[in-house]
Design a protein around this motif. Structure first.
Motif, PDB file in Angstrom:
ATOM      1  N   ILE A  62       0.858  -1.176   0.000  1.00 24.19           N
ATOM      2  CA  ILE A  62       0.000   0.000   0.000  1.00 24.19           C
ATOM      3  C   ILE A  62       0.899   1.231   0.000  1.00 24.19           C
ATOM      4  O   ILE A  62       1.763   1.379   0.871  1.00 24.19           O
ATOM      5  CB  ILE A  62      -0.921   0.037   1.231  1.00 24.19           C
ATOM      6  CG1 ILE A  62      -1.699  -1.278   1.369  1.00 24.19           C
ATOM      7  CG2 ILE A  62      -1.870   1.227   1.144  1.00 24.19           C
ATOM      8  CD1 ILE A  62      -2.616  -1.577   0.219  1.00 24.19           C
ATOM      9  N   VAL A  64       1.006   5.291   0.228  1.00 24.78           N
ATOM     10  CA  VAL A  64       0.247   6.484   0.604  1.00 24.78           C
ATOM     11  C   VAL A  64       1.053   7.717   0.202  1.00 24.78           C
ATOM     12  O   VAL A  64       2.116   7.980   0.769  1.00 24.78           O
ATOM     13  CB  VAL A  64      -0.045   6.521   2.113  1.00 24.78           C
ATOM     14  CG1 VAL A  64      -0.825   7.794   2.467  1.00 24.78           C
ATOM     15  CG2 VAL A  64      -0.822   5.283   2.542  1.00 24.78           C
ATOM     16  N   ARG A  91      -1.091  -0.943  -4.492  1.00 27.92           N
ATOM     17  CA  ARG A  91      -2.249  -0.056  -4.449  1.00 27.92           C
ATOM     18  C   ARG A  91      -1.781   1.318  -3.991  1.00 27.92           C
ATOM     19  O   ARG A  91      -1.179   1.445  -2.922  1.00 27.92           O
ATOM     20  CB  ARG A  91      -3.320  -0.595  -3.500  1.00 27.92           C
ATOM     21  CG  ARG A  91      -3.950  -1.896  -3.979  1.00 27.92           C
ATOM     22  CD  ARG A  91      -5.052  -2.351  -3.060  1.00 27.92           C
ATOM     23  NE  ARG A  91      -5.648  -3.598  -3.519  1.00 27.92           N
ATOM     24  CZ  ARG A  91      -6.619  -4.242  -2.889  1.00 27.92           C
ATOM     25  NH1 ARG A  91      -7.116  -3.744  -1.757  1.00 27.92           N
ATOM     26  NH2 ARG A  91      -7.106  -5.374  -3.366  1.00 27.92           N
ATOM     27  N   THR A  93      -2.955   4.934  -2.790  1.00 27.27           N
ATOM     28  CA  THR A  93      -4.127   5.600  -2.232  1.00 27.27           C
ATOM     29  C   THR A  93      -4.231   7.025  -2.763  1.00 27.27           C
ATOM     30  O   THR A  93      -3.355   7.511  -3.479  1.00 27.27           O
ATOM     31  CB  THR A  93      -4.055   5.649  -0.695  1.00 27.27           C
ATOM     32  OG1 THR A  93      -3.123   6.668  -0.293  1.00 27.27           O
ATOM     33  CG2 THR A  93      -3.626   4.312  -0.119  1.00 27.27           C
ATOM     34  N   SER A  94      -5.284   7.705  -2.395  1.00 26.25           N
ATOM     35  CA  SER A  94      -5.373   9.133  -2.672  1.00 26.25           C
ATOM     36  C   SER A  94      -4.366   9.865  -1.786  1.00 26.25           C
ATOM     37  O   SER A  94      -3.862   9.308  -0.806  1.00 26.25           O
ATOM     38  CB  SER A  94      -6.789   9.643  -2.396  1.00 26.25           C
ATOM     39  OG  SER A  94      -7.181   9.330  -1.075  1.00 26.25           O
ATOM     40  N   SER A  99      -7.869  13.568   2.024  1.00 31.81           N
ATOM     41  CA  SER A  99      -8.599  12.695   2.940  1.00 31.81           C
ATOM     42  C   SER A  99      -9.454  13.503   3.910  1.00 31.81           C
ATOM     43  O   SER A  99      -9.052  14.566   4.399  1.00 31.81           O
ATOM     44  CB  SER A  99      -7.614  11.830   3.729  1.00 31.81           C
ATOM     45  OG  SER A  99      -8.261  11.158   4.788  1.00 31.81           O
ATOM     46  N   LEU A 237      -5.829   5.949   5.585  1.00 35.60           N
ATOM     47  CA  LEU A 237      -5.839   5.727   4.138  1.00 35.60           C
ATOM     48  C   LEU A 237      -5.321   4.333   3.793  1.00 35.60           C
ATOM     49  O   LEU A 237      -5.877   3.645   2.928  1.00 35.60           O
ATOM     50  CB  LEU A 237      -4.971   6.780   3.445  1.00 35.60           C
ATOM     51  CG  LEU A 237      -5.612   8.147   3.201  1.00 35.60           C
ATOM     52  CD1 LEU A 237      -4.559   9.151   2.746  1.00 35.60           C
ATOM     53  CD2 LEU A 237      -6.724   8.045   2.167  1.00 35.60           C
ATOM     54  N   GLU A 240      -7.892   1.774   4.523  1.00 41.78           N
ATOM     55  CA  GLU A 240      -9.023   1.904   3.603  1.00 41.78           C
ATOM     56  C   GLU A 240      -8.753   1.179   2.287  1.00 41.78           C
ATOM     57  O   GLU A 240      -9.659   0.610   1.678  1.00 41.78           O
ATOM     58  CB  GLU A 240      -9.281   3.391   3.344  1.00 41.78           C
ATOM     59  CG  GLU A 240     -10.446   3.680   2.417  1.00 41.78           C
ATOM     60  CD  GLU A 240     -10.623   5.171   2.180  1.00 41.78           C
ATOM     61  OE1 GLU A 240     -11.177   5.532   1.130  1.00 41.78           O
ATOM     62  OE2 GLU A 240     -10.192   5.971   3.040  1.00 41.78           O
ATOM     63  N   TYR A 241      -7.494   1.174   1.854  1.00 46.00           N
ATOM     64  CA  TYR A 241      -7.136   0.568   0.571  1.00 46.00           C
ATOM     65  C   TYR A 241      -6.597  -0.855   0.719  1.00 46.00           C
ATOM     66  O   TYR A 241      -6.268  -1.500  -0.267  1.00 46.00           O
ATOM     67  CB  TYR A 241      -6.076   1.418  -0.133  1.00 46.00           C
ATOM     68  CG  TYR A 241      -6.631   2.626  -0.845  1.00 46.00           C
ATOM     69  CD1 TYR A 241      -6.735   2.653  -2.232  1.00 46.00           C
ATOM     70  CD2 TYR A 241      -7.060   3.743  -0.135  1.00 46.00           C
ATOM     71  CE1 TYR A 241      -7.238   3.763  -2.892  1.00 46.00           C
ATOM     72  CE2 TYR A 241      -7.570   4.861  -0.778  1.00 46.00           C
ATOM     73  CZ  TYR A 241      -7.660   4.868  -2.155  1.00 46.00           C
ATOM     74  OH  TYR A 241      -8.165   5.970  -2.807  1.00 46.00           O
TER      75      TYR A 241
END
Length: 416
Positions: A62, A64, A91, A93-94, A99, A237, A240-241
């Motif tokens: 992940i 971020v 992945r 994230t935004s 956020s 975040l 969340e992902y």
């Protein structure tokens, strides 16, 4: 399934404070034990966006982006640089600035400013200052969204930008309240927050003290990213992902890495049974400074003996006079990663031409660099680094090796 978390930030060749928010988030999140691996990656420092995945063994990674706004880095650079290795799922994230959790960080920064300056909310305007750029309209959208969430809580809420309208230089004259709190909507200290914005506002030293400008009492704050609770936004975040919130797998340890326990020396670091020190120092000397926290290690080792910032941690100018207690292989590996972040076993290489080919910005011309200039830069840049330029001679056995040209090398490569 094992999970890794990468905090992706800009970094800097000139400002030692730019990378600190990312490393602080890493330190906090490592202590939670929620991820098997946690590290940072940078555009201008080490480990780089393009090589950080080589040091991770988790199935799911992940990433971020520690940026205040969407834009060039989140939408173009990160997807191009973060190519998954075999068996990895990535992945991204935004950005943290978009956020909903970041709103609390912004609010904390403002509340602290009001208390410090003794500004009544009913008589105080708040301004968020972002970078902005006409090349990426999304760059200002996040700043505007956060400002919208603040409206109604203060007498006035404004936005201003360095490279877009309304400009920072015009901010104070648009305010009607007697008091103004100016909050840089940035995640780290740097040239923009320490020079560009203060100059545009007409501030004088000390920057973070209340002063009168155009008949207004103005308090300029540090960037929002320096708030202690920033890591909670990153963690929210990431979860969340992520597919799972399970605790870290204790079986994933430094044994999966290229460890250092068979070496007596690594770069300019001498490895002993229970401590690390500079190769030129006596580990038993009583006057060595003990570095026993991540913060202490970075505060000492990011600067040369003469106090100059070391943007490239593997450069052969590691300071003297320190000792890091590190009993056991795992502790030694962790300490080495703080001294030389992003240094791992080289299992692949990437040429300057390949690096240049994936660029969309100023490093793009490197794709056409001549062999003569490459050889010259290896001599002028790489010989000052403890890493061996494996990408240049395809020697994957050198310790430590280098996968591809670093950002310092690329900066030199684009000079005429």
């Amino acid at each position: 399934m094992t999970r890794a978390l990468v905090v992706a930030a800009h970094g800097s060749h000139y400002n030692p404070g730019t990378a600190l928010p990312a490393w602080r988030c890493v330190d906090h999140i490592r202590q939670t034990g929620l991820f098997d691996e946690v590290t940072a990656a940078f555009w201008k420092e080490q480990p780089s966006f393009s090589t950080v995945l080589d040091g991770l063994r988790s199935n799911q990674v992940i990433v971020v982006p520690l940026f205040s706004s969407e834009g060039y880095f989140s939408q173009s650079v990160l997807p191009a640089e973060l190519q998954p290795r075999v068996g990895q799922a990535i992945r991204i994230t935004s950005v943290v600035g978009s956020s909903a959790f970041f709103t609390a960080v912004v609010a904390d920064r403002i509340q602290k400013a009001l208390v410090k300056a003794n500004f009544p909310p009913a008589e105080t305007a708040v301004a968020l200052v972002g970078h902005g750029t006409v090349r990426h309209l999304d760059s200002r959208q996040t700043t505007e969204s956060q400002a919208g969430l603040l409206r109604g809580k203060f007498a006035e809420v404004h936005t201003a930008y360095l490279d877009d309208e309304p400009y920072v230089a015009d901010l104070v004259r648009t305010v009607t309240c007697p008091n103004l709190v100016v909050v840089p909507f940035f995640v780290a200290e740097g040239l923009h927050t320490q020079d560009d914005i203060p100059d545009a506002l007409g501030l004088s030293d000390p920057l973070y003290e209340s002063q009168v400008i155009q008949n207004h009492r103005v308090l300029y704050t540090p960037p929002v990213g320096l708030e202690d609770n920033l890591y909670t936004v990153v963690l929210a975040l990431a979860n969340e992902y992520s597919d799972s919130e399970a605790a870290a797998d204790p079986g994933l340890s430094s044994e999966l890495y290229w460890t250092s326990h068979q070496l007596a020396q690594f770069g300019q670091v001498s490895l002993h049974a229970d401590a690390l020190c500079h190769v030129d120092d006596d580990v038993n000397a009583p006057d060595l400074e003990i570095l026993d926290t991540p913060e202490a290690i970075r505060a000492k080792l990011r600067f040369t003996d003469s106090g100059e910032f070391r943007p490239l941690p593997t450069r052969r100018d590691l300071p003297h006079g320190w000792k890091i207690p590190a009993p056991g292989d795992v502790s030694r590996w962790a300490a080495l990663q703080m001294i030389y972040p992003g240094v791992w076993k080289v299992e692949r290489t990437c040429s300057p031409h390949e690096v240049g080919a994936r660029q969309q910005g100023k490093y793009r011309p490197v794709r056409d660099i001549s062999r003569k200039k490459v050889d010259s830069l290896v001599q002028s840049v790489c010989l000052h680094c403890v890493r061996h330029p494996s990408w240049h001679d395809q020697n994957l056995e050198s310790v430590p090796g280098c996968i591809e040209p670093c950002s310092v090398w690329l900066e030199e490569a684009i000079k005429p």
